[in-house]
Design a protein around this motif. Structure first.
Motif, PDB file in Angstrom:
ATOM      1  N   VAL A 111     -41.367 -11.142 -26.846  1.00  0.00           N
ATOM      2  CA  VAL A 111     -41.081 -11.999 -28.003  1.00  0.00           C
ATOM      3  C   VAL A 111     -39.682 -11.684 -28.520  1.00  0.00           C
ATOM      4  CG1 VAL A 111     -43.515 -12.185 -28.632  1.00  0.00           C
ATOM      5  CG2 VAL A 111     -42.129 -10.375 -29.643  1.00  0.00           C
ATOM      6  N   TYR A 112     -39.153 -12.595 -29.340  1.00  0.00           N
ATOM      7  CA  TYR A 112     -37.751 -12.496 -29.754  1.00  0.00           C
ATOM      8  C   TYR A 112     -37.635 -12.720 -31.263  1.00  0.00           C
ATOM      9  CZ  TYR A 112     -37.332 -13.436 -24.762  1.00  0.00           C
ATOM     10  OH  TYR A 112     -37.488 -13.398 -23.393  1.00  0.00           O
ATOM     11  N   ARG A 113     -36.798 -11.903 -31.894  1.00  0.00           N
ATOM     12  CA  ARG A 113     -36.518 -12.075 -33.320  1.00  0.00           C
ATOM     13  C   ARG A 113     -35.059 -11.733 -33.584  1.00  0.00           C
ATOM     14  NH1 ARG A 113     -42.045  -9.561 -36.130  1.00  0.00           N
ATOM     15  NH2 ARG A 113     -43.491 -10.930 -34.986  1.00  0.00           N
ATOM     16  N   ASN A 114     -34.477 -12.442 -34.512  1.00  0.00           N
ATOM     17  CA  ASN A 114     -33.058 -12.282 -34.810  1.00  0.00           C
ATOM     18  C   ASN A 114     -32.871 -11.075 -35.728  1.00  0.00           C
ATOM     19  OD1 ASN A 114     -30.345 -12.649 -35.108  1.00  0.00           O
ATOM     20  ND2 ASN A 114     -30.471 -14.591 -36.193  1.00  0.00           N
ATOM     21  N   GLU A 115     -32.844  -9.910 -35.122  1.00  0.00           N
ATOM     22  CA  GLU A 115     -32.706  -8.668 -35.875  1.00  0.00           C
ATOM     23  C   GLU A 115     -31.560  -7.834 -35.305  1.00  0.00           C
ATOM     24  OE1 GLU A 115     -36.172  -6.381 -36.492  1.00  0.00           O
ATOM     25  OE2 GLU A 115     -37.482  -8.100 -36.892  1.00  0.00           O
ATOM     26  N   ALA A 116     -30.956  -7.029 -36.160  1.00  0.00           N
ATOM     27  CA  ALA A 116     -29.908  -6.107 -35.715  1.00  0.00           C
ATOM     28  C   ALA A 116     -30.535  -5.019 -34.850  1.00  0.00           C
ATOM     29  CB  ALA A 116     -29.203  -5.489 -36.913  1.00  0.00           C
ATOM     30  N   ILE A 117     -29.890  -4.689 -33.731  1.00  0.00           N
ATOM     31  CA  ILE A 117     -30.407  -3.688 -32.805  1.00  0.00           C
ATOM     32  C   ILE A 117     -30.131  -2.295 -33.358  1.00  0.00           C
ATOM     33  CG2 ILE A 117     -30.213  -2.755 -30.478  1.00  0.00           C
ATOM     34  CD1 ILE A 117     -29.438  -5.524 -29.523  1.00  0.00           C
ATOM     35  N   SER A 118     -31.184  -1.490 -33.445  1.00  0.00           N
ATOM     36  CA  SER A 118     -31.068  -0.122 -33.950  1.00  0.00           C
ATOM     37  C   SER A 118     -32.137   0.722 -33.281  1.00  0.00           C
ATOM     38  CB  SER A 118     -31.231  -0.091 -35.479  1.00  0.00           C
ATOM     39  OG  SER A 118     -32.548  -0.457 -35.841  1.00  0.00           O
ATOM     40  N   ALA A 119     -32.248   1.961 -33.726  1.00  0.00           N
ATOM     41  CA  ALA A 119     -33.255   2.854 -33.155  1.00  0.00           C
ATOM     42  C   ALA A 119     -34.662   2.404 -33.485  1.00  0.00           C
ATOM     43  CB  ALA A 119     -33.029   4.284 -33.650  1.00  0.00           C
ATOM     44  N   VAL A 229     -46.144  -3.302 -28.066  1.00  0.00           N
ATOM     45  CA  VAL A 229     -46.265  -2.340 -26.967  1.00  0.00           C
ATOM     46  C   VAL A 229     -45.318  -1.172 -27.194  1.00  0.00           C
ATOM     47  CG1 VAL A 229     -46.084  -2.022 -24.471  1.00  0.00           C
ATOM     48  CG2 VAL A 229     -46.938  -4.183 -25.405  1.00  0.00           C
ATOM     49  N   GLU A 230     -44.111  -1.448 -27.698  1.00  0.00           N
ATOM     50  CA  GLU A 230     -43.162  -0.364 -27.978  1.00  0.00           C
ATOM     51  C   GLU A 230     -43.732   0.621 -28.996  1.00  0.00           C
ATOM     52  OE1 GLU A 230     -40.544  -3.609 -26.360  1.00  0.00           O
ATOM     53  OE2 GLU A 230     -42.381  -3.451 -27.538  1.00  0.00           O
ATOM     54  N   ARG A 231     -44.440   0.099 -29.983  1.00  0.00           N
ATOM     55  CA  ARG A 231     -45.029   0.958 -31.009  1.00  0.00           C
ATOM     56  C   ARG A 231     -46.065   1.902 -30.400  1.00  0.00           C
ATOM     57  NH1 ARG A 231     -44.264   3.571 -35.711  1.00  0.00           N
ATOM     58  NH2 ARG A 231     -46.072   3.528 -37.083  1.00  0.00           N
ATOM     59  N   ILE A 232     -46.934   1.364 -29.547  1.00  0.00           N
ATOM     60  CA  ILE A 232     -47.957   2.187 -28.914  1.00  0.00           C
ATOM     61  C   ILE A 232     -47.304   3.219 -27.987  1.00  0.00           C
ATOM     62  CG2 ILE A 232     -50.031   2.167 -27.493  1.00  0.00           C
ATOM     63  CD1 ILE A 232     -50.373   0.794 -30.177  1.00  0.00           C
ATOM     64  N   THR A 233     -46.260   2.795 -27.269  1.00  0.00           N
ATOM     65  CA  THR A 233     -45.558   3.708 -26.368  1.00  0.00           C
ATOM     66  C   THR A 233     -44.898   4.842 -27.154  1.00  0.00           C
ATOM     67  OG1 THR A 233     -45.103   1.824 -24.911  1.00  0.00           O
ATOM     68  CG2 THR A 233     -43.880   3.851 -24.492  1.00  0.00           C
ATOM     69  N   ASN A 234     -44.313   4.512 -28.300  1.00  0.00           N
ATOM     70  CA  ASN A 234     -43.710   5.540 -29.151  1.00  0.00           C
ATOM     71  C   ASN A 234     -44.744   6.586 -29.570  1.00  0.00           C
ATOM     72  OD1 ASN A 234     -41.243   4.311 -29.017  1.00  0.00           O
ATOM     73  ND2 ASN A 234     -41.350   3.385 -31.042  1.00  0.00           N
ATOM     74  N   LEU A 235     -45.931   6.117 -29.917  1.00  0.00           N
ATOM     75  CA  LEU A 235     -46.968   7.038 -30.375  1.00  0.00           C
ATOM     76  C   LEU A 235     -47.473   7.919 -29.241  1.00  0.00           C
ATOM     77  CD1 LEU A 235     -49.040   4.679 -32.714  1.00  0.00           C
ATOM     78  CD2 LEU A 235     -47.427   6.461 -33.371  1.00  0.00           C
ATOM     79  N   TYR A 237     -45.845   8.727 -26.337  1.00  0.00           N
ATOM     80  CA  TYR A 237     -44.838   9.563 -25.691  1.00  0.00           C
ATOM     81  C   TYR A 237     -43.744  10.051 -26.641  1.00  0.00           C
ATOM     82  CZ  TYR A 237     -47.065   7.428 -21.657  1.00  0.00           C
ATOM     83  OH  TYR A 237     -47.991   6.991 -20.739  1.00  0.00           O
ATOM     84  N   ARG A 238     -43.861   9.705 -27.936  1.00  0.00           N
ATOM     85  CA  ARG A 238     -42.961  10.200 -28.975  1.00  0.00           C
ATOM     86  C   ARG A 238     -41.497   9.861 -28.662  1.00  0.00           C
ATOM     87  NH1 ARG A 238     -45.780  16.221 -29.623  1.00  0.00           N
ATOM     88  NH2 ARG A 238     -47.901  15.464 -29.346  1.00  0.00           N
ATOM     89  N   VAL A 239     -41.282   8.611 -28.318  1.00  0.00           N
ATOM     90  CA  VAL A 239     -39.926   8.119 -28.081  1.00  0.00           C
ATOM     91  C   VAL A 239     -39.356   7.675 -29.421  1.00  0.00           C
ATOM     92  CG1 VAL A 239     -38.513   6.435 -26.856  1.00  0.00           C
ATOM     93  CG2 VAL A 239     -40.550   7.377 -25.763  1.00  0.00           C
ATOM     94  N   SER A 240     -38.259   8.250 -29.830  1.00  0.00           N
ATOM     95  CA  SER A 240     -37.746   8.022 -31.182  1.00  0.00           C
ATOM     96  C   SER A 240     -36.755   6.871 -31.271  1.00  0.00           C
ATOM     97  CB  SER A 240     -37.074   9.300 -31.707  1.00  0.00           C
ATOM     98  OG  SER A 240     -36.004   9.685 -30.850  1.00  0.00           O
ATOM     99  N   ASP A 241     -36.266   6.351 -30.138  1.00  0.00           N
ATOM    100  CA  ASP A 241     -35.235   5.320 -30.160  1.00  0.00           C
ATOM    101  C   ASP A 241     -35.671   4.148 -29.291  1.00  0.00           C
ATOM    102  OD1 ASP A 241     -31.610   5.489 -30.059  1.00  0.00           O
ATOM    103  OD2 ASP A 241     -32.926   3.751 -30.065  1.00  0.00           O
ATOM    104  N   LEU A 242     -35.886   2.978 -29.896  1.00  0.00           N
ATOM    105  CA  LEU A 242     -36.332   1.792 -29.154  1.00  0.00           C
ATOM    106  C   LEU A 242     -35.327   1.356 -28.094  1.00  0.00           C
ATOM    107  CD1 LEU A 242     -37.877  -0.557 -31.884  1.00  0.00           C
ATOM    108  CD2 LEU A 242     -39.071   0.581 -30.013  1.00  0.00           C
ATOM    109  N   ARG A 243     -34.061   1.631 -28.313  1.00  0.00           N
ATOM    110  CA  ARG A 243     -33.029   1.178 -27.387  1.00  0.00           C
ATOM    111  C   ARG A 243     -33.163   1.821 -26.010  1.00  0.00           C
ATOM    112  NH1 ARG A 243     -28.315   2.359 -31.696  1.00  0.00           N
ATOM    113  NH2 ARG A 243     -29.657   4.195 -31.853  1.00  0.00           N
TER     114      ARG A 243
END
Length: 325
Positions: A111-119, A229-235, A237-243
């Protein structure tokens, strides 16, 4: 004189992306509960993404600063706008239009949303949404399904809590938290010392949505849920940066090689492109742990093996034995 038996380096192969690993785990859990897969279009119309899901005509999600629009042919009729979907809930609208209840469907996708790319945010990410529509469906059914999912994904001791929330397409609506799997609910920096971590939104399908899709809301009820899915993956594997998920840094991606072997694949599954990665070694291969060019608990495939549709157990065992000798 040319040496014909000189050894060559093995072909370096990739692994599944961490988001693919987690997405497949989510799909596997809900598939065992009877959910079927449905993939909708990434370029969709306003009617299915917003209107049929009870979004008001002046809802902020319809603004250019929140959604990527492909075409706005009629400024006076927002339902004719073409856009990149901002959630996979529109897939559920497509499915309800063409299928009669009972409906039990899972809709994964980008999915796509017009947001600034950050961690913590990105202009594209991945969702998995679920929908169940039938007679006499209650919030109790939703709670039990989500509890089962949480324990399958994060461990048998996982607890959940549902907090009241608001979504245009569900009523009542809730946010679901799980007990922090790092501190066990005692409180830590990851859960901000609350003992709980939010993972998804859910609720009972609004009667407006059912009627808009041609389903009689006086006869049928349903529930829906959605997670990133990114949220579940972060939890997990404790990935702190989405990029990191979209930068193609092989140093980061190699950290997930062993996760590809959590679920063993049969040897004859090499015909599936997703399965052409590593072959888990049988238990009795463990005493070959010092064989050159092999790294337990997996065996890397050579180029000649990739060319084959399948590799028999006998061939692998003979090749392994000769290498050992």
């Amino acid at each position: 004189q040319r040496q014909m038996c000189i050894e060559t380096d093995p072909v370096a192969l990739g692994t599944r992306h961490p988001l693919t690993i987690v997405k497949n785990q989510i799909i596997d859990i809900f598939s065992r509960m009877g959910f079927t897969l449905y993939h909708g279009p990434e370029v969709d119309d306003d009617k299915h993404v917003f209107t049929m899901l009870n979004f008001a005509a002046d809802h902020p999600a319809r603004d250019m600063q929140d959604t990527f629009f492909i075409e706005q042919s009629d400024p006076n009729d927002v339902t004719k706008n073409i856009l990149l979907r901002s959630h996979t809930s529109g897939d559920e609208a497509h499915y309800m239009e063409t299928h009669e209840p009972p409906i039990r469907v899972l809709c994964p996708g980008r999915v796509y949303r017009n947001e600034a790319i950050s961690a913590r945010a990105h202009c594209f990410f991945h969702q998995v949404e679920g929908l169940y529509v039938d007679k006499n469906v209650s919030f109790t059914d939703l709670k039990q399904v989500l509890l089962t999912f949480a324990r399958e994904m994060f461990g048998a001791d996982t607890k959940i809590r549902l907090r009241p929330s608001y979504f245009p397409f569900t009523e009542p609506s809730a946010e679901m938290d799980i007990s922090c799997n790092i501190c066990g609910g005692k409180g830590c920096n990851f859960c901000k010392h609350t003992g709980w971590v939010e993972i998804l939104g859910c609720g009972m399908v609004d009667p407006h949505d059912l009627d808009a899709c041609g389903i009689d809301s006086n006869v049928y009820t349903g529930y829906a849920f959605g997670m990133g899915v990114e949220r579940i993956t972060n939890l997990k594997y404790r990935v702190s940066d989405l990029r990191l998920f979209s930068e193609n840094d092989t140093r980061f991606l190699r950290e997930f090689e062993l996760q590809n072997n959590n679920k063993p694949y049969p040897l004859n599954s090499l015909g599936n492109p997703e399965a052409i990665l590593f072959i888990p070694l049988p238990h009795h291969y463990q005493h070959f742990s010092r064989v050159k060019r092999y790294t337990l608990p997996r065996i890397k495939l050579f180029r000649w093996q990739l060319a084959a549709v399948s590799v028999s157990y006998t061939h692998l065992r003979a090749h392994e034995t000769s290498a050992h000798l």
